[in-house]
Write an enzyme that holds these catalytic residues in place. Structure first.
Site, short mmCIF file in Angstrom:
data_model
loop_
_atom_site.label_atom_id
_atom_site.label_comp_id
_atom_site.label_asym_id
_atom_site.label_seq_id
_atom_site.Cartn_x
_atom_site.Cartn_y
_atom_site.Cartn_z
N ASP A 1 2.48 -9.46 9.03
CA ASP A 1 0.88 -9.66 8.82
C ASP A 1 0.86 -11.34 8.68
OD1 ASP A 1 0.15 -6.83 8.79
OD2 ASP A 1 1.42 -6.63 7.09
N GLY B 1 5.13 -9.79 3.80
CA GLY B 1 5.64 -9.73 5.09
C GLY B 1 5.10 -10.82 5.85
N HIS C 1 9.78 -3.04 3.46
CA HIS C 1 9.49 -3.31 2.21
C HIS C 1 10.55 -3.65 1.30
CE1 HIS C 1 5.93 -0.98 3.47
NE2 HIS C 1 5.24 -1.91 2.96
N MET D 1 0.85 -1.15 0.02
CA MET D 1 0.07 0.06 0.19
C MET D 1 0.91 1.25 0.12
SD MET D 1 -3.38 -0.97 2.01
CE MET D 1 -2.83 -0.77 3.70
N GLY D 2 2.32 1.12 -0.28
CA GLY D 2 3.23 2.12 -0.54
C GLY D 2 3.50 2.60 0.83
N ALA D 3 3.89 3.91 0.86
CA ALA D 3 4.48 4.37 2.10
C ALA D 3 5.90 3.37 2.61
CB ALA D 3 3.82 4.65 3.19
O1 PAF Z 1 -0.09 -5.81 3.32
C1 PAF Z 1 -0.58 -4.82 2.76
O2 PAF Z 1 0.04 -3.86 2.45
C2 PAF Z 1 -1.93 -4.92 2.37
O3 PAF Z 1 -2.86 -5.46 3.12
C3 PAF Z 1 -1.89 -5.67 0.76
C4 PAF Z 1 -1.53 -7.03 0.74
C5 PAF Z 1 -0.96 -4.86 -0.19
C6 PAF Z 1 -3.22 -5.58 0.29
O4 PAF Z 1 -3.83 -4.43 0.16
#
Ligand code: PAF
Length: 289
Positions: free
Chosen positions: A151, A148, A35, A28-30
């Site tokens: 989560d 990751g 990441h 979702m960026g940021a």
């Molecule tokens: O983990 C995230 O950033 C989001 O839940 C994902 C997997 C990109 C889905 O929007």
């Protein structure tokens, strides 16, 4: 190297025409160091690395942080360039969810597993996650996708969806990246004031205390972690604990004190208005040992 930036499905199709295997890192960026580690893992797994950057409205509840979620596309593209990413897919909401489809939309139902643990705190969240992830898989058509382990329930649910719906993609988990004091990296950490951050670190401290008690069995693990969290619940600013559970890593059902084999100690809570989650994988001795 500047990655190819695709904002529409047509641009994505043109960019996707490249040869070889493709690894997708949905985000979702940021983007932060966590990441970056996913991007490096993706680079090991395929010829081409693609990143999707999309703040998915479907996975946010009505009182959650959709509006304030950080949107930092130019910085994200710089990070992708520095990590040698080949393709960035950064669609708008209209591209992912065309307005004409509103009201008649088919979405993924995350089932019972989507209603427990994190899903109990965030009703509908996992339906939204699985819907967008399945759409991204269908649009980008990766051979492998990297998520990751921070989560952990999301990762387990994506594996479940891929198995149950026969989605032709390999799902790979990548370990949580932490600050020096243990706080798990998250795009939401930037919401924390210095005082809130001090309270927030108790989540990872609790998990560490739990992990250290693993040799004494599941009940001791939860008790050791809870003791640390009790301190944070009494702190100023306080931790508002949502859950502390020891669960099966595949089903996220709670395990009992006789449990042997792998488990995940998962915790979530709010500090101020920021919802934070963390977990640690554990293993308990087998009965035959
Ligand atoms: O983990 C995230 O950033 C989001 O839940 C994902 C997997 C990109 C889905 O929007």
């Amino acid at each position: 190297m500047t990655p190819i930036i695709a904002r529409t499905r047509e641009e994505l199709t043109a960019a996707r025409a490249s040869q070889g295997t493709l690894a997708l890192v949905p985000t979702m960026g940021a983007l932060h160091e966590g990441h970056r580690s996913l991007l490096r893992r993706a680079r090991e797994l395929a010829d081409t690395v693609a990143v999707s950057i999309f703040v998915n409205p479907l996975q946010f509840g009505p009182n959650e942080d959709l509006d304030r979620y950080p949107r930092t596309l130019p910085d994200d593209i710089e990070i992708c360039a520095a990590e040698g990413v080949d393709l960035v897919f950064a669609p708008t909401v209209d591209v992912m969810y065309p307005p004409t489809a509103l009201g008649a939309r088919v979405t993924v139902d995350s089932g019972q597993m989507g209603t427990i643990v994190e899903g109990a705190c965030r009703p509908g969240h996992f339906d939204g996650v699985l819907t967008v992830v399945l759409k991204l898989f269908n649009l980008v058509r990766p051979d492998v996708a990297v998520f990751g382990e921070k989560d952990a329930q999301q990762l387990a649910m994506i594996r479940r969806m891929v198995a149950d719906l026969n989605v032709p993609v390999r799902v790979v988990g990548s370990p949580t990246v932490r600050e020096a004091d243990g706080l798990a990296l998250s795009s939401r950490n930037r919401y924390l004031s210095p005082a809130e951050r001090l309270t927030a670190v108790s989540l990872s401290m609790a998990l560490r205390a739990g992990a250290e008690a693993a040799g004494d069995g599941p009940a001791k693990v939860v008790r050791a972690a809870r003791t640390v969290l009790d301190g944070a619940i009494a702190a100023d600013p306080p931790l508002e604990l949502d859950y502390l559970v020891l669960v099966d890593p595949e089903t996220f059902q709670e395990v009992d004190d006789a449990h042997t084999g792998p488990a995940v100690l998962a915790v979530a809570g709010r500090v101020g208005t920021t919802h934070l989650i963390d977990n640690v994988p554990l293993a308990f001795g087998h009965a035959s040992e």
